[in-house]
Design an enzyme around this catalytic site. Structure first.
Site, PDB file in Angstrom:
ATOM      1  N   HIS A 123      -7.360  -5.591  -0.776  1.00  0.00           N
ATOM      2  CA  HIS A 123      -6.211  -4.831  -0.272  1.00  0.00           C
ATOM      3  C   HIS A 123      -5.615  -5.442   0.994  1.00  0.00           C
ATOM      4  O   HIS A 123      -4.389  -5.414   1.181  1.00  0.00           O
ATOM      5  CB  HIS A 123      -6.644  -3.390  -0.016  1.00  0.00           C
ATOM      6  CG  HIS A 123      -5.503  -2.432   0.088  1.00  0.00           C
ATOM      7  ND1 HIS A 123      -4.676  -2.143  -0.977  1.00  0.00           N
ATOM      8  CD2 HIS A 123      -5.030  -1.692   1.130  1.00  0.00           C
ATOM      9  CE1 HIS A 123      -3.758  -1.267  -0.606  1.00  0.00           C
ATOM     10  NE2 HIS A 123      -3.950  -0.978   0.673  1.00  0.00           N
TER      11      HIS A 123
ATOM     12  N   ASP B  47      -8.461  -3.462  -5.957  1.00  0.00           N
ATOM     13  CA  ASP B  47      -8.477  -4.363  -4.803  1.00  0.00           C
ATOM     14  C   ASP B  47      -9.327  -3.817  -3.653  1.00  0.00           C
ATOM     15  O   ASP B  47      -9.284  -4.328  -2.545  1.00  0.00           O
ATOM     16  CB  ASP B  47      -7.050  -4.644  -4.319  1.00  0.00           C
ATOM     17  CG  ASP B  47      -6.344  -3.406  -3.768  1.00  0.00           C
ATOM     18  OD1 ASP B  47      -6.972  -2.327  -3.693  1.00  0.00           O
ATOM     19  OD2 ASP B  47      -5.153  -3.520  -3.394  1.00  0.00           O
TER      20      ASP B  47
ATOM     21  N   SER C  82       0.833  -1.198   0.000  1.00  0.00           N
ATOM     22  CA  SER C  82       0.000   0.000   0.000  1.00  0.00           C
ATOM     23  C   SER C  82       0.876   1.260   0.000  1.00  0.00           C
ATOM     24  O   SER C  82       1.744   1.399  -0.854  1.00  0.00           O
ATOM     25  CB  SER C  82      -0.956  -0.049   1.195  1.00  0.00           C
ATOM     26  OG  SER C  82      -1.924   0.969   1.128  1.00  0.00           O
TER      27      SER C  82
END
Length: 311
Positions: A277, A255, A108
């Protein structure tokens, strides 16, 4: 009688032979040349109350030879601030491990964070791998940026998110200082990402959804991501990620928080894992899709990829 008395000796010899066999020697499948350093994303941590952000991943890598370090930086801040914090830890890891370089893996917001370190100190970095990282920004961040700057709404929301970041910092084993949710937002929206990419273009694709340079200044670049916001009805985070996926325009594959094309960096290993995610770091608590390879296996395979590349 003689035959019977020789049986224990034969067993002992057989067991000794098995012990010496390479078939049961310790595996080196994940034993990279340089240590692996994991960098978390926005609102991330190293460990809270015994629960790892990288759920089950460090131990799975270490089991077959990898030297793994888990870092913690500000839960909420700009890519540059987080990058400087990570760089300090990388320098400590290099000194501690005795190795001249490390392999960075960032999830991320950890993706831009590791890119900063690789750009400013390529001499310390063997490879930089991003997982579900918004290198060209996130539609979710763009959606939130529609809240008028300086408004009461922005102040309330940023205050709440900063408080959450401070709580995570308090509960985790690190001490990451002040929280700056607006700094995170400016780094993760499309305009902020474009400014960052202009300064640190290493590994970024020049096309809308292609691959970037595989190697820049001696640093090898890799990436992968998921494309399924909903993967396991038992996972409570799926509801949130399903909702956040609605912020993506024109059916963009994502995602839940990051578009697949935005996740591309260097060599794209895959951008359509059946993962959301949080699945990308084996969360929540390993509740991922039953119809996709385990996220832990993906990290192990990548460690082996780095090993085979002499990294």
């Amino acid at each position: 009688m003689k035959k019977k008395s020789l049986l224990p000796l034969g067993l002992a010899i057989g067991l000794a032979s098995l012990a010496a066999s390479p078939l049961i020697q310790a595996s080196t499948y994940t034993q990279t040349k340089y240590p692996i350093v994991l960098a978390h994303g926005m609102l991330g941590f190293d460990n809270i109350l015994g629960v790892d952000y990288w759920f089950g991943i460090p131990s799975a890598l270490r089991r077959d030879g990898a030297q793994v370090y888990v870092t913690e930086v500000s839960q909420l801040d700009t890519s540059e601030v987080r990058g400087e914090q990570l760089l300090q830890q990388v320098e400590e890891i290099v000194a501690l491990s005795g190795q001249p370089k490390v392999n960075l893996i960032g999830h991320s917001h950890g993706g831009p964070t590791i890119r900063y370190v690789a750009a400013v100190r390529p001499d310390l970095i063997a490879s930089a791998t991003s997982v579900g990282a918004p290198h060209k920004g996130s539609d979710t961040a763009d959606f939130l940026r529609q809240i008028p700057p300086g408004s009461a709404g922005e102040a309330v929301l940023s205050g709440l998110v900063n408080s959450l970041g401070a709580l995570i910092s308090f509960l985790s084993s690190g001490s990451t200082g002040t929280q700056n949710s607006l700094g995170s937002l400016e780094s993760l929206n499309s305009e902020g990402a474009a400014r960052f990419n202009a300064k640190y273009p290493q590994g970024i694709p020049t096309s809308a959804c292609g691959e970037g340079a595989y190697k820049v200044n001696g640093v090898s670049y890799y990436s992968w991501s998921g494309s399924s916001p909903l993967t396991n009805f038992l996972d409570p985070s799926d509801a949130f990620l399903g909702a956040s996926s609605l912020t993506f325009k024109n059916g963009t594959a994502n995602d839940g928080l990051v578009g697949t094309c935005s996740s591309h960096l260097g060599m794209v290993i895959r951008d359509n894992y059946r993962m959301n995610h949080l699945d990308e770091v084996n969360q929540v608590f390993g509740l991922t899709s039953l119809f996709e390879t385990s996220p832990v296996s993906v990290y192990r395979q990548h460690a082996n990829r780095l090993k085979n590349a002499s990294l």
